[in-house]
Write an enzyme that holds these catalytic residues in place. Sequence first.
Site, PDB file in Angstrom:
ATOM      1  N   ARG A  40       0.818  -1.221   0.000  1.00 40.20           N
ATOM      2  CA  ARG A  40       0.000   0.000   0.000  1.00 40.20           C
ATOM      3  C   ARG A  40       0.851   1.271   0.000  1.00 40.20           C
ATOM      4  O   ARG A  40       0.424   2.300  -0.544  1.00 40.20           O
ATOM      5  CB  ARG A  40      -0.930   0.007   1.207  1.00 40.20           C
ATOM      6  CG  ARG A  40      -2.150  -0.880   1.007  1.00 40.20           C
ATOM      7  CD  ARG A  40      -3.012  -0.898   2.253  1.00 40.20           C
ATOM      8  NE  ARG A  40      -4.337  -1.439   1.989  1.00 40.20           N
ATOM      9  CZ  ARG A  40      -5.249  -1.662   2.932  1.00 40.20           C
ATOM     10  NH1 ARG A  40      -4.957  -1.405   4.193  1.00 40.20           N
ATOM     11  NH2 ARG A  40      -6.432  -2.136   2.616  1.00 40.20           N
ATOM     12  N   LYS A 177     -16.410 -14.873   7.311  1.00 40.16           N
ATOM     13  CA  LYS A 177     -17.748 -14.461   7.756  1.00 40.16           C
ATOM     14  C   LYS A 177     -18.752 -14.339   6.617  1.00 40.16           C
ATOM     15  O   LYS A 177     -18.678 -13.437   5.803  1.00 40.16           O
ATOM     16  CB  LYS A 177     -17.644 -13.119   8.484  1.00 40.16           C
ATOM     17  CG  LYS A 177     -16.909 -13.236   9.808  1.00 40.16           C
ATOM     18  CD  LYS A 177     -17.179 -12.021  10.668  1.00 40.16           C
ATOM     19  CE  LYS A 177     -16.167 -11.925  11.795  1.00 40.16           C
ATOM     20  NZ  LYS A 177     -15.453 -10.648  11.785  1.00 40.16           N
ATOM     21  N   GLY A 332      -6.279  -7.405   0.920  1.00 38.08           N
ATOM     22  CA  GLY A 332      -6.259  -8.130   2.182  1.00 38.08           C
ATOM     23  C   GLY A 332      -5.570  -9.484   2.096  1.00 38.08           C
ATOM     24  O   GLY A 332      -4.463  -9.606   1.570  1.00 38.08           O
ATOM     25  N   GLY A 355     -12.140  -4.794   1.884  1.00 41.08           N
ATOM     26  CA  GLY A 355     -13.531  -4.381   2.132  1.00 41.08           C
ATOM     27  C   GLY A 355     -14.018  -3.394   1.076  1.00 41.08           C
ATOM     28  O   GLY A 355     -15.145  -3.482   0.590  1.00 41.08           O
TER      29      GLY A 355
HETATM   30  C1  3PG Z   1      -8.362  -2.013   5.521  1.00 42.59           C
HETATM   31  O1  3PG Z   1      -7.226  -2.402   5.781  1.00 42.59           O
HETATM   32  O2  3PG Z   1      -9.319  -2.787   5.327  1.00 42.59           O
HETATM   33  C2  3PG Z   1      -8.583  -0.543   5.352  1.00 42.59           C
HETATM   34  O3  3PG Z   1      -7.429   0.177   5.639  1.00 42.59           O
HETATM   35  C3  3PG Z   1      -9.743  -0.079   6.192  1.00 42.59           C
HETATM   36  O4  3PG Z   1      -9.504  -0.341   7.533  1.00 42.59           O
HETATM   37  P1  3PG Z   1     -10.749  -0.607   8.497  1.00 42.59           P
HETATM   38  O5  3PG Z   1     -11.380  -1.894   8.050  1.00 42.59           O
HETATM   39  O6  3PG Z   1     -10.184  -0.658   9.882  1.00 42.59           O
HETATM   40  O7  3PG Z   1     -11.706   0.563   8.319  1.00 42.59           O
HETATM   41 MG    MG Z   2     -10.840  -4.227   6.464  1.00 40.52          MG
END
Ligand code: 3PG
Ligand code: MG
Length: 382
Positions: A40, A177, A332, A355
Amino acid sequence: MPLLEDLPPLAGRRVLVRADLNVPLRTGSGGQREVADDFRIRAAVPTLRWLVDQGATVTVCSHLGRPKGVPDPATDLQPVRARLAELVPEVRLLDNLRWDPGEEAGDEAFVRRLVDGQDAYVNDAFGASHRAHASIVGPPRLLPAAAGRLLAKEVQVLGGLLAAPARPFVAVVGGAKVADKLGVLRSLLQVVDRLVVGGGMAFTFLAAKGIGVGASLVDPARLEECRVLLEEAGDRLVVPEDVVCLSPEGTLADGGPGSGRTMVASAVPEGWRGLDIGPATAARFAACLAEARTVFWNGPMGVFEDERFAAGTRAVAEAVAACPGHSVVGGGDSAAALDRLGLQDRVGFVSTGGGASLELLEHGDLPGLAALRQASNAPARR
Ligand code: 3PG
Ligand code: MG
């Protein structure tokens, strides 16, 4: 959406950049916190470089972890600041935005403090743009604003999946989940030719089909929704036909070795836990991917941190990499798995947002994108 070129001239101006520098950290050999994966941070560089080259004075801001509105050494951005300085020394990185409760609350006074003295705002934090937080939605109301290079590219690639995907379009979704993913599964079923479901979330689908799941992760509140999805989607929705299970007394490897017996079964015995897709399922998923011309993958197929339950995720990662079509991986854990397997360079695009990529596919928009479109300098509004 306004782009960097839609900002007023920036020479001698001050620009606030919201980036998503929320990266995994680890403890180094000397006990110091250090960046474990700088994907990132590297992804933020083109925008920062461009702004610096325009002659702007650049202030970067980001969150790290979930510190709940209070300063906390465990979420200090210092290791990130050190890595960023190696890539672009000319920029300054503020303290963790979430050390202030105003960030997550979307507090107007916090927004005003952030933009104080700034002449323009750039959102390049794709991975955080599904959060209606102060630093994401506030500044475009007060300053000329633009999407950075990374944000624009993410929206172009992920939006392209919904608009005109080459077919067949196969999506593979995993992760723990099911409650978090039912919305995106429903949206994906509107566009994909095949939706392949693995990971912990698959057990609620298997239970909904009346298959024995033993002590596997199941969300009883979602059984009915899963049953309806299975019925509506028919054979477009593919779920595991075998799984790798761990015996009742077994434990997962967590740094050290795990314990217990494992076996492959089509139904999980009483007391056992299913923790990965089995070899027949992995082969079936790979066959679906081999014929795809567009692929989207998000979420691991099993508990891949434990080597005994890593084969399913590895098989999918390899099949995604081998697919000759256009492949997109949602950030992720899937990006981390690709990285560990050295396959990152073999997929078309790896999103920096987990997300956020799912929410963009589910809703076709994000709060951070909507905020930019409302900015006073947005093309349609000028
Ligand atoms: C992530 O890593 O999913 C983003 O940086 C958002 O973080 P968060 O899910 O804690 O809002
Ligand atoms: Mg997240």
